[in-house]
Write a protein that holds these residues in place. Structure first.
Motif, PDB file in Angstrom:
ATOM      1  N   HIS A  76      61.987 -31.518  14.090  1.00 17.85           N
ATOM      2  CA  HIS A  76      61.118 -32.421  13.332  1.00 17.85           C
ATOM      3  C   HIS A  76      59.669 -32.375  13.809  1.00 17.85           C
ATOM      4  N   THR A  77      59.460 -31.858  15.011  1.00 17.61           N
ATOM      5  CA  THR A  77      58.120 -31.848  15.603  1.00 17.61           C
ATOM      6  C   THR A  77      57.651 -30.442  15.983  1.00 17.61           C
ATOM      7  N   GLY A  78      58.472 -29.436  15.780  1.00 11.60           N
ATOM      8  CA  GLY A  78      58.179 -28.101  16.294  1.00 11.60           C
ATOM      9  C   GLY A  78      56.919 -27.475  15.733  1.00 11.60           C
ATOM     10  N   ASN A  79      56.487 -27.970  14.598  1.00  8.70           N
ATOM     11  CA  ASN A  79      55.290 -27.422  13.960  1.00  8.70           C
ATOM     12  C   ASN A  79      54.114 -28.386  14.048  1.00  8.70           C
ATOM     13  N   LEU A  80      54.287 -29.436  14.821  1.00  8.83           N
ATOM     14  CA  LEU A  80      53.265 -30.493  14.892  1.00  8.83           C
ATOM     15  C   LEU A  80      51.945 -29.962  15.440  1.00  8.83           C
ATOM     16  N   LYS A  81      52.010 -29.126  16.465  1.00  2.89           N
ATOM     17  CA  LYS A  81      50.770 -28.642  17.078  1.00  2.89           C
ATOM     18  C   LYS A  81      49.965 -27.780  16.091  1.00  2.89           C
ATOM     19  N   ALA A  82      50.665 -26.955  15.350  1.00  2.00           N
ATOM     20  CA  ALA A  82      49.961 -26.116  14.376  1.00  2.00           C
ATOM     21  C   ALA A  82      49.269 -26.987  13.323  1.00  2.00           C
ATOM     22  N   ILE A  83      49.921 -28.046  12.909  1.00  2.00           N
ATOM     23  CA  ILE A  83      49.334 -28.949  11.909  1.00  2.00           C
ATOM     24  C   ILE A  83      48.102 -29.658  12.477  1.00  2.00           C
ATOM     25  N   LEU A  84      48.233 -30.156  13.702  1.00  2.00           N
ATOM     26  CA  LEU A  84      47.107 -30.884  14.287  1.00  2.00           C
ATOM     27  C   LEU A  84      45.989 -29.951  14.723  1.00  2.00           C
ATOM     28  N   ASP A  85      46.328 -28.722  15.061  1.00  2.00           N
ATOM     29  CA  ASP A  85      45.262 -27.749  15.348  1.00  2.00           C
ATOM     30  C   ASP A  85      44.463 -27.443  14.075  1.00  2.00           C
ATOM     31  N   ALA A  86      45.181 -27.357  12.961  1.00  2.00           N
ATOM     32  CA  ALA A  86      44.507 -27.047  11.696  1.00  2.00           C
ATOM     33  C   ALA A  86      43.733 -28.247  11.152  1.00  2.00           C
ATOM     34  N   TRP A  87      44.302 -29.435  11.349  1.00  2.00           N
ATOM     35  CA  TRP A  87      43.674 -30.651  10.805  1.00  2.00           C
ATOM     36  C   TRP A  87      43.637 -31.717  11.900  1.00  2.00           C
ATOM     37  N   PRO A  88      42.715 -31.602  12.841  1.00  2.00           N
ATOM     38  CA  PRO A  88      42.730 -32.486  14.023  1.00  2.00           C
ATOM     39  C   PRO A  88      42.470 -33.952  13.724  1.00  2.00           C
ATOM     40  N   SER A  89      42.015 -34.269  12.530  1.00  2.00           N
ATOM     41  CA  SER A  89      41.767 -35.688  12.229  1.00  2.00           C
ATOM     42  C   SER A  89      43.048 -36.424  11.828  1.00  2.00           C
TER      43      SER A  89
END
Lengths: 251, 293
Positions: A76-89
């Protein structure tokens, strides 16, 4: 693959094919929400490339406002870093029952995290989202969430199902007779190992209370395709699957 | 350093600190808790628990996160602590291993507080073999695609110590396993029996907790309360069935060291605490559950 579920609700994410040929999907749901998209779960790291490509296609130039995590296990969280790296806000919304210093990745900062409290509803980007306890769950800090506008209940692991390859992209109304009991059973007996120790009647009564309390038009399980047509029928089949798991295992 | 816990060594501070205690000459306890920070970071759950059960301590807000390391002919690490402790966990491991390689990393289950440092530890000890429970599928999504798959009853020979994989009585995550070590009577029942402590009670064995006001009765009441959160499915169970299951388990295993993931390690007075635990589980099933539907 991007699929529109209803209204502004979309489903992305891929599946893993098991050694027995049955697939376990790991979905991310997206509410476009008129300029402030809301994501529900972050998807598996295994599917990072496809998920990020799908999100960019779906969102365009609009960054997601919030990533709601049903719970914090890796699928459920494995892709969280990629999402927040792309959209840090983007902000992360988790259950108030989790302890962030132990149950979130170390790189998540305190100012990125917001908490959803069961029994409350809040507005995110103008959209009311309500929180309830995860009724059937495999991690204590799991919550279910409800989007009043589409009538979608995000149920984390519950209502997940394994399916054969032919059903990879299909919603319940695109199957011959909805999601079969057998598919629901295959998933739930694997995901919820405690079921042989409990009363199916009590489990099903609690699940029914959730649906009696709100008008659920869509179920969004992380490990299944959205149920958008016959919610009541799906609940009935899940009830039957729970009954079979609880009772047959005891026998 | 707490001067009354002679062998305690603490790495880091605040949210990242890890304490090391020695359980036997070849078994070490790596323990994370946040001490004074708990009042701010743990959300007042102790006060909530105390409202449910007034016997509980409203100031006991701190929770233990445990890992264990066996230093035998083979070295065997039990769980990884969580990502927030990745640096201090590696420092503590480096201290205990003292130049030895890490042979096995056994994961009780794939949640962040138990497996969240898997990648960091593998980078530091690239030769280690990762172990998880078998009889499942789709291991990739859990990051366990190359793990050794164990079955209940399997034994891992470390030298003097024999780790036997056993079926857990109480599970949340599907990929949960427990183990019992035969030489020492060491049982790791993972999430079972979670208790709490105050900021002045950190890094203590249970017998040392008794020196600062703790008791088996307190343990019983805490576990009966915390189990409702840790294993919420208990509300659908039968108290006598659960109790009988626990009692049968205690008859089957000669437990001499009780070492869960979120409990002070119990190394003395086992019968007293196991009796309290049995009663606690019956109480947990019968308790009122506040569920928001």
């Amino acid at each position: 693959m991007i699929r529109r579920v209803v209204d502004d609700l979309y489903q992305i994410g891929e599946s893993i094919e098991g050694t027995d040929g049955w697939h376990e999907p790991v979905r991310v749901y997206v509410l476009l929400n008129d300029g402030c998209p809301l994501l529900f779960d972050a998807g598996s790291h295994v599917h990072r490339g496809q998920i990020m490509a799908n999100l960019r296609e779906l969102l365009g130039d609009t960054p997601p406002g919030y990533v709601f995590l049903t719970h914090t296990e890796l699928p459920h969280t494995g892709n969280l870093k990629a999402i927040l790296d792309a959209w840090p806000s983007a902000k992360i919304v988790v259950s108030s029952a989790i302890l962030p210093y132990c149950e979130l990745p170390w790189w998540v900062t305190e100012d990125q995290v917001m908490y959803g409290h069961a029994g409350t509803h809040e507005t995110y980007g103008g959209r009311p989202i309500s929180f309830l306890d995860g009724i059937l769950k495999d991690q204590p800090g799991t919550h279910w969430m409800f989007d009043e506008k589409t009538g979608t209940l995000f149920t984390a692991d519950a209502f997940g199902y394994f399916y054969p390859t032919s059903a990879e992209t299909l919603f319940d109304d695109e199957l011959d007779a909805g999601v079969p009991t057998d598919w629901l059973r295959r998933y739930h007996e694997t995901a919820f190992r405690f079921l042989p120790l409990v009363s199916a009647k009590k489990v099903n009564a609690d699940i029914d209370k959730v649906f009696a309390k709100r008008n659920v038009k869509v179920i969004g399980p992380t490990h299944g395709n959205a149920i958008r047509h016959d919610v009541n029928g799906c609940v009935t089949r899940l009830n039957q699957a729970i009954l079979e798991i609880c009772e047959e295992t005891k026998a | 350093m707490k001067d009354n816990l002679m062998d305690l060594k603490v790495y880091g501070d605040g949210l990242s600190r890890v304490g090391v205690r020695q359980i036997t000459d070849k078994i070490f306890w790596l323990c994370h808790c946040i001490g004074e920070c708990a009042a701010d970071y743990n959300g007042g759950f102790a006060a909530d628990f105390a409202r449910v059960n007034p016997i509980l301590d409203p100031d006991a807000s701190d929770i233990i996160y445990n890992s264990f390391l066996f230093l035998d002919e083979k070295t065997f690490l039990v769980d990884t602590l969580s990502p927030g402790q990745h640096k201090t966990m590696l420092e503590a491991l480096d201290f205990i291993l003292d130049g030895r390689k890490l042979d096995y990393m056994w994961l009780s289950h794939a949640e962040l507080p138990h497996a969240g440092n898997t990648a960091a530890i593998r980078r530091a000890y690239p030769e280690l073999q990762l172990m998880t429970i078998g009889d499942n599928d789709h291991y990739e999504v859990q990051g366990l695609e190359d793990a050794i798959l164990l079955d209940y009853g399997d034994k891992v020979e470390l030298g003097e110590h024999t780790i036997e994989i056993i079926k857990p009585l109480f599970v949340d995550h599907a990929l949960t396993q427990w183990f019992y070590e035969h030489k020492t009577g060491f049982l790791c029942p993972v999430d079972w029996a979670l208790n709490v402590h105050r900021a002045d009670q950190c890094f203590r064995f249970m017998d040392e907790m008794e020196q600062v006001g703790y008791s088996a009765e307190r343990f019983m009441h805490e576990v009966s309360t915390t189990s409702r959160f840790v294993f919420p499915w208990l509300r659908w169970a039968d108290a006598e069935q659960i109790g009988a299951m626990v009692d049968q388990f205690f008859e089957e295993y000669d437990i001499r060291i009780f070492a869960p993931s979120h409990t002070n390690v119990i190394r003395t007075d086992l019968p007293k605490y196991m009796s309290a635990l049995s009663q606690a589980m019956r109480m947990a099933v019968k308790s009122e559950y506040e569920i928001v539907f």
